[in-house]
Design a protein around this motif. Sequence first.
Motif, PDB file in Angstrom:
ATOM      1  N   PHE A  52      -3.959  -5.027 -10.196  1.00  0.00           N
ATOM      2  CA  PHE A  52      -4.362  -4.096  -9.142  1.00  0.00           C
ATOM      3  C   PHE A  52      -5.792  -4.364  -8.689  1.00  0.00           C
ATOM      4  N   ILE A  53      -6.109  -3.771  -7.556  1.00  0.00           N
ATOM      5  CA  ILE A  53      -7.482  -3.722  -7.055  1.00  0.00           C
ATOM      6  C   ILE A  53      -7.778  -2.256  -6.745  1.00  0.00           C
ATOM      7  N   ARG A  54      -9.000  -1.819  -7.061  1.00  0.00           N
ATOM      8  CA  ARG A  54      -9.377  -0.419  -6.840  1.00  0.00           C
ATOM      9  C   ARG A  54     -10.585  -0.406  -5.923  1.00  0.00           C
ATOM     10  N   LEU A  55     -10.481   0.344  -4.838  1.00  0.00           N
ATOM     11  CA  LEU A  55     -11.537   0.372  -3.812  1.00  0.00           C
ATOM     12  C   LEU A  55     -11.944   1.807  -3.529  1.00  0.00           C
ATOM     13  N   ARG A  56     -13.223   1.989  -3.225  1.00  0.00           N
ATOM     14  CA  ARG A  56     -13.718   3.321  -2.854  1.00  0.00           C
ATOM     15  C   ARG A  56     -14.053   3.335  -1.366  1.00  0.00           C
ATOM     16  N   ALA A  57     -13.622   4.388  -0.689  1.00  0.00           N
ATOM     17  CA  ALA A  57     -13.941   4.561   0.737  1.00  0.00           C
ATOM     18  C   ALA A  57     -15.396   4.977   0.883  1.00  0.00           C
ATOM     19  N   GLU A  58     -16.119   4.293   1.760  1.00  0.00           N
ATOM     20  CA  GLU A  58     -17.530   4.614   2.006  1.00  0.00           C
ATOM     21  C   GLU A  58     -17.724   5.462   3.264  1.00  0.00           C
ATOM     22  N   MET A  59     -16.634   5.712   3.952  1.00  0.00           N
ATOM     23  CA  MET A  59     -16.636   6.665   5.083  1.00  0.00           C
ATOM     24  C   MET A  59     -15.200   7.190   5.182  1.00  0.00           C
ATOM     25  N   ASP A  60     -14.993   8.217   5.989  1.00  0.00           N
ATOM     26  CA  ASP A  60     -13.625   8.694   6.212  1.00  0.00           C
ATOM     27  C   ASP A  60     -12.851   7.615   6.964  1.00  0.00           C
ATOM     28  N   LEU A  61     -11.764   7.192   6.365  1.00  0.00           N
ATOM     29  CA  LEU A  61     -11.026   6.037   6.882  1.00  0.00           C
ATOM     30  C   LEU A  61      -9.580   6.377   7.233  1.00  0.00           C
ATOM     31  N   VAL A  62      -9.019   5.576   8.116  1.00  0.00           N
ATOM     32  CA  VAL A  62      -7.569   5.402   8.226  1.00  0.00           C
ATOM     33  C   VAL A  62      -7.275   3.998   7.712  1.00  0.00           C
ATOM     34  N   VAL A  63      -6.352   3.911   6.776  1.00  0.00           N
ATOM     35  CA  VAL A  63      -6.024   2.630   6.149  1.00  0.00           C
ATOM     36  C   VAL A  63      -4.587   2.249   6.504  1.00  0.00           C
ATOM     37  N   GLY A  64      -4.392   0.981   6.830  1.00  0.00           N
ATOM     38  CA  GLY A  64      -3.053   0.411   6.966  1.00  0.00           C
ATOM     39  C   GLY A  64      -2.808  -0.549   5.819  1.00  0.00           C
ATOM     40  N   LEU A  65      -1.590  -0.537   5.286  1.00  0.00           N
ATOM     41  CA  LEU A  65      -1.299  -1.307   4.071  1.00  0.00           C
ATOM     42  C   LEU A  65       0.155  -1.763   4.121  1.00  0.00           C
ATOM     43  N   THR A  66       0.397  -3.010   3.702  1.00  0.00           N
ATOM     44  CA  THR A  66       1.762  -3.532   3.788  1.00  0.00           C
ATOM     45  C   THR A  66       2.217  -4.156   2.466  1.00  0.00           C
ATOM     46  N   ALA A  67       3.517  -4.376   2.399  1.00  0.00           N
ATOM     47  CA  ALA A  67       4.110  -5.324   1.454  1.00  0.00           C
ATOM     48  C   ALA A  67       4.513  -6.521   2.306  1.00  0.00           C
ATOM     49  N   CYS A  68       3.927  -7.674   2.037  1.00  0.00           N
ATOM     50  CA  CYS A  68       3.926  -8.765   3.021  1.00  0.00           C
ATOM     51  C   CYS A  68       5.328  -9.309   3.296  1.00  0.00           C
ATOM     52  N   SER A  69       5.501  -9.711   4.563  1.00  0.00           N
ATOM     53  CA  SER A  69       6.802 -10.125   5.092  1.00  0.00           C
ATOM     54  C   SER A  69       6.956 -11.630   5.241  1.00  0.00           C
ATOM     55  N   ALA A  70       5.882 -12.389   5.036  1.00  0.00           N
ATOM     56  CA  ALA A  70       5.942 -13.829   5.301  1.00  0.00           C
ATOM     57  C   ALA A  70       6.444 -14.589   4.082  1.00  0.00           C
ATOM     58  N   TYR A  71       7.029 -15.757   4.335  1.00  0.00           N
ATOM     59  CA  TYR A  71       7.593 -16.542   3.234  1.00  0.00           C
ATOM     60  C   TYR A  71       6.489 -17.154   2.368  1.00  0.00           C
ATOM     61  N   ALA A  72       5.512 -17.772   3.024  1.00  0.00           N
ATOM     62  CA  ALA A  72       4.537 -18.565   2.272  1.00  0.00           C
ATOM     63  C   ALA A  72       3.673 -17.702   1.362  1.00  0.00           C
ATOM     64  N   SER A  73       3.279 -16.524   1.856  1.00  0.00           N
ATOM     65  CA  SER A  73       2.244 -15.788   1.132  1.00  0.00           C
ATOM     66  C   SER A  73       2.726 -15.275  -0.212  1.00  0.00           C
ATOM     67  N   ASN A  74       4.021 -15.057  -0.366  1.00  0.00           N
ATOM     68  CA  ASN A  74       4.529 -14.551  -1.642  1.00  0.00           C
ATOM     69  C   ASN A  74       5.569 -15.493  -2.258  1.00  0.00           C
ATOM     70  N   GLY A  75       5.520 -16.762  -1.862  1.00  0.00           N
ATOM     71  CA  GLY A  75       6.437 -17.744  -2.432  1.00  0.00           C
ATOM     72  C   GLY A  75       7.900 -17.466  -2.091  1.00  0.00           C
ATOM     73  N   GLY A  76       8.140 -16.755  -0.977  1.00  0.00           N
ATOM     74  CA  GLY A  76       9.507 -16.509  -0.520  1.00  0.00           C
ATOM     75  C   GLY A  76      10.204 -15.336  -1.184  1.00  0.00           C
ATOM     76  N   THR A  77       9.493 -14.643  -2.063  1.00  0.00           N
ATOM     77  CA  THR A  77      10.093 -13.464  -2.705  1.00  0.00           C
ATOM     78  C   THR A  77       9.507 -12.217  -2.087  1.00  0.00           C
ATOM     79  N   PHE A  78      10.298 -11.455  -1.424  1.00  0.00           N
ATOM     80  CA  PHE A  78       9.787 -10.240  -0.783  1.00  0.00           C
ATOM     81  C   PHE A  78       9.894  -9.098  -1.773  1.00  0.00           C
ATOM     82  N   LYS A  79       8.761  -8.597  -2.154  1.00  0.00           N
ATOM     83  CA  LYS A  79       8.696  -7.560  -3.174  1.00  0.00           C
ATOM     84  C   LYS A  79       7.946  -6.351  -2.627  1.00  0.00           C
ATOM     85  N   PRO A  80       8.036  -5.233  -3.312  1.00  0.00           N
ATOM     86  CA  PRO A  80       7.284  -4.056  -2.884  1.00  0.00           C
ATOM     87  C   PRO A  80       5.820  -4.134  -3.322  1.00  0.00           C
ATOM     88  N   ILE A  81       5.064  -3.199  -2.827  1.00  0.00           N
ATOM     89  CA  ILE A  81       3.678  -2.958  -3.267  1.00  0.00           C
ATOM     90  C   ILE A  81       3.555  -1.468  -3.588  1.00  0.00           C
TER      91      ILE A  81
END
Lengths: 198, 198
Positions: free
Chosen positions: B158-187
């Motif tokens: 995992f990675i743990r981050l602290r917000a330094e201002m009020d934020l809107v965050v977008g976050l994904t479980a990646c959809s591309a083949y290369a970035s996850n070795g072709g295995t689409f998994k959750p986050i």
Amino acid sequence: MTHRIEPRSGVAFALGKGAELVVLDPDGGQVSDLVAYNAADVREVISNGRTFDYEETIRLTTGAQLWSNRSRPMLTILEDTVGTHDFLLTPCSVATFEHFYPDKPVHQGCFGNLAAALAPYGVTEDDIPTAFNVFMNVPLAADGTLRVDPPTSKTGDFIRLRAEMDLVVGLTACSAYASNGGTFKPIDYYIRDHADDR
Amino acid sequence: MTHRIEPRSGVAFALGKGAELVVLDPDGGQVSDLVAYNAADVREVISNGRTFDYEETIRLTTGAQLWSNRSRPMLTILEDTVGTHDFLLTPCSVATFEHFYPDKPVHQGCFGNLAAALAPYGVTEDDIPTAFNVFMNVPLAADGTLRVDPPTSKTGDFIRLRAEMDLVVGLTACSAYASNGGTFKPIDYYIRDHADDR
């Protein structure tokens, strides 16, 4: 006709599809921040991330294209007598002067110069992306740390780019100390339109 | 409470100043694209260029901050069990699928998923920057060429981050083949608010 960008200043101009832009270092050792927008919709803008995606390198030289945030080629590098440019770092600004040079006078930097020059085209400060920093010399260590060295460009060195769509281009003679070794020099540019071929 | 981002999807949520966000790889080997906006004005957005400027490295891990296009810290990395992330490449999209995987079905990718999830916050496609790609493994050769390898993250990393201002965050479980070795998994992710400390 060659135009001169005076030290620590910036300009903006239209560059029609197919026209060529030559950015030239008249005295050597100077950096020019380049940004580009779709002239028909300035929310389409050069993107270092899309360029790194499609070119599969962070080192752009002859043959590479600079891509937009909408995944379209904006500029093609046709000729490059230096081969060292940067597309990682943002234009120097009041904030970067305060951060990196706390003991020196603050300058609006390339960011302020670009914002002023591009305002007539409807470009706002938030629309200014990471620039393609012509001649900027940013060596990366194996661990990812970076530093800013003086450019290797000599008098007369240039890069020649072709517009792949109708563009608005912003261009500076860099204002920061590190990027040009503390020597603020001008940048020259000229545009070669189709008409020149006739 | 842990939330699951299903394979090839994305979410957006508010993250108040001081709150901590933990992004966790439940099965190992998956990437999560993270973008962040000032909740009060979504034209202020994380910027890879400003981050590289101020952190003086392209490799961000514990102790580093992710900066906005307006030169303000948005997030601080408090803890990081992987240490390999990418901030060079843009979210996968219809255009990147067509470019890199011409023989495979096209997917809207992280870009489309982020755009859909962030639309209720007033974020448009053109406002989506180069993402901070959590766990993404992009080795750079000495000549600047890059490739996308499977993440080194294992189950529970995992990675743990602290917000330094009020934020809107977008976050994904990646959809591309290369970035996850072709295995689409959750986050998985969870938010730790100040209230949790009481």
